[in-house]
Design a protein around this motif. Structure first.
Motif, PDB file in Angstrom:
ATOM      1  N   ALA A 188      90.261 111.857 -49.466  1.00  0.00           N
ATOM      2  CA  ALA A 188      89.607 112.735 -48.654  1.00  0.00           C
ATOM      3  C   ALA A 188      88.538 113.567 -49.230  1.00  0.00           C
ATOM      4  N   ILE A 189      87.208 113.036 -48.910  1.00  0.00           N
ATOM      5  CA  ILE A 189      86.013 113.526 -49.691  1.00  0.00           C
ATOM      6  C   ILE A 189      84.962 113.674 -48.851  1.00  0.00           C
ATOM      7  N   ASP A 190      83.897 114.457 -49.191  1.00  0.00           N
ATOM      8  CA  ASP A 190      82.601 114.684 -48.527  1.00  0.00           C
ATOM      9  C   ASP A 190      81.607 113.570 -49.007  1.00  0.00           C
ATOM     10  N   GLU A 191      81.337 112.563 -48.102  1.00  0.00           N
ATOM     11  CA  GLU A 191      80.353 111.645 -48.714  1.00  0.00           C
ATOM     12  C   GLU A 191      79.126 111.865 -48.203  1.00  0.00           C
ATOM     13  N   THR A 192      78.719 113.036 -47.946  1.00  0.00           N
ATOM     14  CA  THR A 192      77.155 113.656 -47.893  1.00  0.00           C
ATOM     15  C   THR A 192      76.458 113.388 -48.851  1.00  0.00           C
ATOM     16  N   PRO A 193      75.352 112.836 -49.217  1.00  0.00           N
ATOM     17  CA  PRO A 193      74.328 112.738 -50.290  1.00  0.00           C
ATOM     18  C   PRO A 193      74.056 114.423 -50.694  1.00  0.00           C
ATOM     19  N   LEU A 194      73.643 114.646 -52.054  1.00  0.00           N
ATOM     20  CA  LEU A 194      73.113 116.025 -52.308  1.00  0.00           C
ATOM     21  C   LEU A 194      71.689 116.220 -52.081  1.00  0.00           C
ATOM     22  N   PRO A 195      71.177 117.524 -52.053  1.00  0.00           N
ATOM     23  CA  PRO A 195      69.651 117.386 -51.852  1.00  0.00           C
ATOM     24  C   PRO A 195      69.180 116.853 -53.198  1.00  0.00           C
ATOM     25  N   GLY A 196      68.016 115.927 -52.955  1.00  0.00           N
ATOM     26  CA  GLY A 196      67.163 115.390 -54.029  1.00  0.00           C
ATOM     27  C   GLY A 196      67.990 114.305 -54.996  1.00  0.00           C
ATOM     28  N   GLU A 197      69.205 114.230 -54.344  1.00  0.00           N
ATOM     29  CA  GLU A 197      70.033 113.048 -55.199  1.00  0.00           C
ATOM     30  C   GLU A 197      69.499 111.416 -55.068  1.00  0.00           C
ATOM     31  N   LEU A 198      69.319 110.961 -56.108  1.00  0.00           N
ATOM     32  CA  LEU A 198      68.919 109.640 -55.907  1.00  0.00           C
ATOM     33  C   LEU A 198      70.020 108.596 -55.517  1.00  0.00           C
ATOM     34  N   PRO A 199      69.722 107.621 -54.730  1.00  0.00           N
ATOM     35  CA  PRO A 199      70.513 106.758 -54.335  1.00  0.00           C
ATOM     36  C   PRO A 199      71.704 106.216 -55.117  1.00  0.00           C
ATOM     37  N   GLU A 200      71.182 105.914 -56.493  1.00  0.00           N
ATOM     38  CA  GLU A 200      72.092 105.439 -57.542  1.00  0.00           C
ATOM     39  C   GLU A 200      72.983 106.490 -57.985  1.00  0.00           C
ATOM     40  N   GLN A 201      72.567 107.579 -57.899  1.00  0.00           N
ATOM     41  CA  GLN A 201      73.477 108.850 -58.415  1.00  0.00           C
ATOM     42  C   GLN A 201      74.309 109.260 -57.236  1.00  0.00           C
ATOM     43  N   THR A 202      74.065 108.962 -55.761  1.00  0.00           N
ATOM     44  CA  THR A 202      75.018 109.332 -54.999  1.00  0.00           C
ATOM     45  C   THR A 202      76.171 108.397 -55.089  1.00  0.00           C
ATOM     46  N   ALA A 203      75.898 106.845 -55.242  1.00  0.00           N
ATOM     47  CA  ALA A 203      76.910 106.034 -55.236  1.00  0.00           C
ATOM     48  C   ALA A 203      77.747 106.195 -56.435  1.00  0.00           C
ATOM     49  N   LEU A 204      77.351 106.503 -57.686  1.00  0.00           N
ATOM     50  CA  LEU A 204      77.920 106.668 -58.659  1.00  0.00           C
ATOM     51  C   LEU A 204      79.097 107.831 -58.655  1.00  0.00           C
ATOM     52  N   ARG A 205      78.262 109.007 -58.175  1.00  0.00           N
ATOM     53  CA  ARG A 205      78.996 110.306 -57.826  1.00  0.00           C
ATOM     54  C   ARG A 205      80.126 110.044 -56.984  1.00  0.00           C
ATOM     55  N   LEU A 206      79.918 109.197 -56.062  1.00  0.00           N
ATOM     56  CA  LEU A 206      81.134 109.290 -54.962  1.00  0.00           C
ATOM     57  C   LEU A 206      82.161 108.310 -55.204  1.00  0.00           C
ATOM     58  N   ALA A 207      81.768 107.125 -56.291  1.00  0.00           N
ATOM     59  CA  ALA A 207      82.806 106.082 -56.522  1.00  0.00           C
ATOM     60  C   ALA A 207      83.752 107.121 -57.523  1.00  0.00           C
ATOM     61  N   GLN A 208      83.171 107.756 -58.358  1.00  0.00           N
ATOM     62  CA  GLN A 208      84.298 108.773 -59.229  1.00  0.00           C
ATOM     63  C   GLN A 208      84.865 109.878 -58.433  1.00  0.00           C
ATOM     64  N   ALA A 209      84.139 110.720 -57.451  1.00  0.00           N
ATOM     65  CA  ALA A 209      85.007 111.398 -56.634  1.00  0.00           C
ATOM     66  C   ALA A 209      86.001 110.840 -55.871  1.00  0.00           C
ATOM     67  N   LYS A 210      85.993 109.624 -55.461  1.00  0.00           N
ATOM     68  CA  LYS A 210      87.077 108.926 -54.605  1.00  0.00           C
ATOM     69  C   LYS A 210      88.196 108.749 -55.770  1.00  0.00           C
ATOM     70  N   ALA A 211      87.880 108.318 -56.887  1.00  0.00           N
ATOM     71  CA  ALA A 211      88.896 108.053 -57.870  1.00  0.00           C
ATOM     72  C   ALA A 211      89.531 109.260 -58.283  1.00  0.00           C
ATOM     73  N   ARG A 212      88.855 110.116 -58.383  1.00  0.00           N
ATOM     74  CA  ARG A 212      89.562 111.455 -59.061  1.00  0.00           C
ATOM     75  C   ARG A 212      90.486 112.160 -57.953  1.00  0.00           C
ATOM     76  N   ALA A 213      89.822 112.104 -56.786  1.00  0.00           N
ATOM     77  CA  ALA A 213      90.824 112.635 -55.694  1.00  0.00           C
ATOM     78  C   ALA A 213      92.030 112.073 -55.624  1.00  0.00           C
ATOM     79  N   VAL A 214      92.010 110.850 -55.621  1.00  0.00           N
ATOM     80  CA  VAL A 214      93.201 110.166 -55.528  1.00  0.00           C
ATOM     81  C   VAL A 214      94.189 110.246 -56.913  1.00  0.00           C
TER      82      VAL A 214
END
Length: 206
Positions: free
Chosen positions: A37-63
């Motif tokens: 259960a995470i918010d997958e909205t990209p952060l302001p000024g975030e590059l696409p590859e940064q978004t993908a890596l951040r969300l992949a880690q956020a999903k794993a950490r949340a679980v």
């Protein structure tokens, strides 16, 4: 040594994606699915590859946090972001939005950033990678794009085309070091990570 201590760590896929679940099943190893259960909205000024890596880690950490105290687990988090000409592409959700995506991408090269994270819930160790797939779309007329969408309804896929299905007819070329990355879960990278984490990959295959 107790038999339980010889057991491999629990493997958990932190995803709601049926495509990632189907890909992981190819390895023929036991795993559980837990939807983060995470918010997958990209952060302001975030590059696409940064978004993908951040969300992949956020999903794993949340679980991993949700399952704290349940013993050692290796948690797999993954996220994919597609871009063309600096524009980020999400899941269309509707036929109209999917058609607009395909119209905008025809004849263009689209980059799919498939980020992967493997997190050890006990040691806290994290392995990550961003697998980039370059895809060139064919310059097809609206009538064929519309016909494809009605046949396969890929409205839950970033880029509106399933390369593992009929969507391959929309593509002119694919360039990647990991053929499963485009579908959503880079298995070459994942197996490398699992082996590095000491998971007995082939011994557990069924």
């Amino acid at each position: 040594m107790p038999e339980s201590s010889k057991r491999p760590p629990r493997l958990i896929l932190a995803s709601s994606s049926p495509y990632r679940r189907e890909l992981l099943e190819r390895l023929r190893i036991p795993f559980d699915v837990v939807v983060p259960a995470i918010d997958e909205t990209p952060l302001p000024g975030e590059l696409p590859e940064q978004t993908a890596l951040r969300l992949a880690q956020a999903k794993a950490r949340a679980v991993a946090v949700a399952l704290a105290g349940d013993g050692r687990a290796l948690v797999i988090g993954s996220d994919q972001v597609a871009t063309y000409d600096g524009h980020q592409i999400g899941k269309p959700g509707t036929h109209e939005k999917a058609l607009a995506q395909l119209q905008a991408m025809r004849g263009r090269e689209v980059r799919f950033h498939s980020a992967l994270c493997l997190l050890d819930s006990v040691s806290g160790g994290v392995q990550t990678i961003n697998a980039i797939t370059k895809v060139r779309f064919r310059d097809l007329p609206d009538t064929l794009l519309d016909a494809y969408l009605r046949a396969e309804t890929p409205y839950d896929c970033a880029g509106s085309a399933k390369a593992e299905g009929l969507g391959i007819a929309l593509l002119d070329a694919i360039e990647s070091d990991d053929p499963t990355a485009l579908i959503g879960l880079p298995l070459i990278a994942l197996t490398r990570m699992l082996l590095a984490a000491g998971y007995p990959l082939l011994a557990e295959a069924r």
